[in-house]
Design an enzyme around this catalytic site. Structure first.
Site, PDB file in Angstrom:
ATOM      1  N   GLN A   9      -2.471  -2.367  -0.463  1.00 15.43           N
ATOM      2  CA  GLN A   9      -3.164  -2.801  -1.681  1.00 15.43           C
ATOM      3  C   GLN A   9      -2.795  -4.258  -1.997  1.00 15.43           C
ATOM      4  O   GLN A   9      -1.620  -4.612  -2.087  1.00 15.43           O
ATOM      5  CB  GLN A   9      -2.777  -1.873  -2.853  1.00 15.43           C
ATOM      6  CG  GLN A   9      -3.545  -2.133  -4.120  1.00 15.43           C
ATOM      7  CD  GLN A   9      -5.046  -1.800  -4.000  1.00 15.43           C
ATOM      8  OE1 GLN A   9      -5.440  -0.818  -3.382  1.00 15.43           O
ATOM      9  NE2 GLN A   9      -5.877  -2.644  -4.589  1.00 15.43           N
ATOM     10  N   ASP A  38      -9.590  -1.359   5.860  1.00 15.82           N
ATOM     11  CA  ASP A  38     -10.008  -2.341   4.853  1.00 15.82           C
ATOM     12  C   ASP A  38     -10.681  -3.549   5.519  1.00 15.82           C
ATOM     13  O   ASP A  38     -11.220  -4.418   4.833  1.00 15.82           O
ATOM     14  CB  ASP A  38      -8.752  -2.815   4.097  1.00 15.82           C
ATOM     15  CG  ASP A  38      -8.958  -2.833   2.608  1.00 15.82           C
ATOM     16  OD1 ASP A  38     -10.030  -2.401   2.159  1.00 15.82           O
ATOM     17  OD2 ASP A  38      -8.053  -3.301   1.890  1.00 15.82           O
ATOM     18  N   LYS A  84      -8.035   6.077  -4.745  1.00 13.04           N
ATOM     19  CA  LYS A  84      -8.230   6.235  -3.290  1.00 13.04           C
ATOM     20  C   LYS A  84      -7.567   7.534  -2.806  1.00 13.04           C
ATOM     21  O   LYS A  84      -8.141   8.285  -2.003  1.00 13.04           O
ATOM     22  CB  LYS A  84      -7.661   5.021  -2.554  1.00 13.04           C
ATOM     23  CG  LYS A  84      -8.515   3.774  -2.789  1.00 13.04           C
ATOM     24  CD  LYS A  84      -7.853   2.462  -2.419  1.00 13.04           C
ATOM     25  CE  LYS A  84      -8.729   1.301  -2.917  1.00 13.04           C
ATOM     26  NZ  LYS A  84      -8.117  -0.029  -2.785  1.00 13.04           N
TER      27      LYS A  84
END
Ligand code: NAP
Length: 297
Positions: A98, A121, A54
């Protein structure tokens, strides 16, 4: 082979090129670069690899990336303090924590804390809640499911009115995938580990999304002829001919399914590259929302 391949790698490259061009245009016009903050807790090798890719994507697309690596035993309070600081930092357009977090941390509370305007996200309860409600629009949707929808749209698969079957009901893939398909007027069946007679249910699917993490479990004779098959699974299959000792395979037996389906994603090179491409698109969108160019309603 009857199925046509859905080339996620190429489609993702096109998205990345579009995002990079918009970022370049913005920076040339004197606007600040979109910035993605990644938060990694602990030392899981897979999570570290996902975060690294990412960050790399941000660099390649001309965006800022701010990485925060916290020790596995970090306290809830310290992690929350970091998320708050990122919420308040104007250089940070998007925040990606994450997952999974170590077991002692309360993931729900952390995700609740991420500002919905920076929730690239799409996992904050407000964004997911809006996705689940008719007539409401989330600011962001989870990247892997939105990548799957993008693939279907790109190859012209009709979603409205289709019978869609989603295998898996996880918070990050299966459940938001089902909600997205419903919002596009598909008729959706969600399957999970207690579902009875999976082959028969799968056989009714015009659109099949497999996200269970079970190597090649979906067999060719489960597939409805003419179906579109999107395989989210990423499983390591032992393969002595490969340097790493394994190769990646999906949840669907590709060689069998391609004989029945009209469209199918390969693994790798299908859904995988789409997840990061959609994250980059969302980070640009976050910057646009924060700079008042898009509505935050
Ligand atoms: P997860 O959290 O482990 O969820 C798996 C889901 O599959 C659960 O809902 C589980 O049911 C269901 N399931 C497990 N075994 C089953 C069976 N035998 N029959 C029917 N359903 C079954 O996994 P996830 O995070 O959603 O990920 C799923 C797969 O996608 C994994 O292979 C993962 O590596 C991959 N993935 C890929 C990407 C990408 O970018 N390509 C991104 C995310 C994930 P219960 O709810 O009943 O336990």
């Amino acid at each position: 082979m009857t199925a046509q391949l859905i080339d996620g790698k190429l489609i993702a490259q096109n998205i990345r090129a579009q995002v990079a061009a918009e970022v370049a245009q913005r920076t040339a016009a004197g606007k600040s670069k979109p910035g993605l903050a990644t938060v990694l807790v602990g030392d899981r090798v897979d999570s570290a690899a996902y975060v690294a890719s990412k960050q790399k994507a941000c660099q390649e697309l001309g965006m800022e990336s701010f990485h925060h690596h916290l020790p596995a035993d970090v306290s809830q309070a310290e992690l929350e303090k970091l998320v708050q600081a990122l919420n308040n930092d104007p250089k940070v357009s998007g925040i990606l924590v994450q997952l999974p977090l170590p077991a002692h941390l309360n993931e729900e509370r952390v995700l609740e804390l991420v500002s919905i305007e920076k929730d690239v996200d799409g996992l904050s309860p407000i964004n997911i809640g809006r996705l689940a409600q008719k007539g409401r629009e989330p600011l962001f949707v989870p990247c892997t499911p939105s990548g799957c929808i993008y693939l279907l749209d790109q190859v012209g698969v009709e979603i409205e009115g289709a019978n869609a079957v989603v295998l898996g009901r996880s918070n990050i893939v299966g459940m938001p995938m089902a909600l997205l398909l419903v919002s596009r007027n598909a008729t959706v069946t969600i399957c999970h580990s207690r579902t009875q007679d999976l082959p028969n249910i799968v056989h009714r699917a015009d659109i099949l999304i497999a996200a269970i993490g079970r190597m090649e479990m979906v067999r060719g004779d489960w597939i409805k002829p003419g179906a579109a098959v999107i395989d989210v699974g990423m499983n390591e299959k032992p393969d002595a001919t490969k340097k790493k000792g394994y190769r990646l395979v999906g949840d669907v037996n590709f060689d069998e399914a391609k004989e029945l389906a009209d469209w199918i994603t390969p693994v790798p090179g299908g859904v995988g590259p789409m997840t990061i491409a959609m994250l980059m698109k969302s980070t640009l969108r976050a910057a646009q929302i924060q700079q008042g160019e898009l509505s935050n309603e």
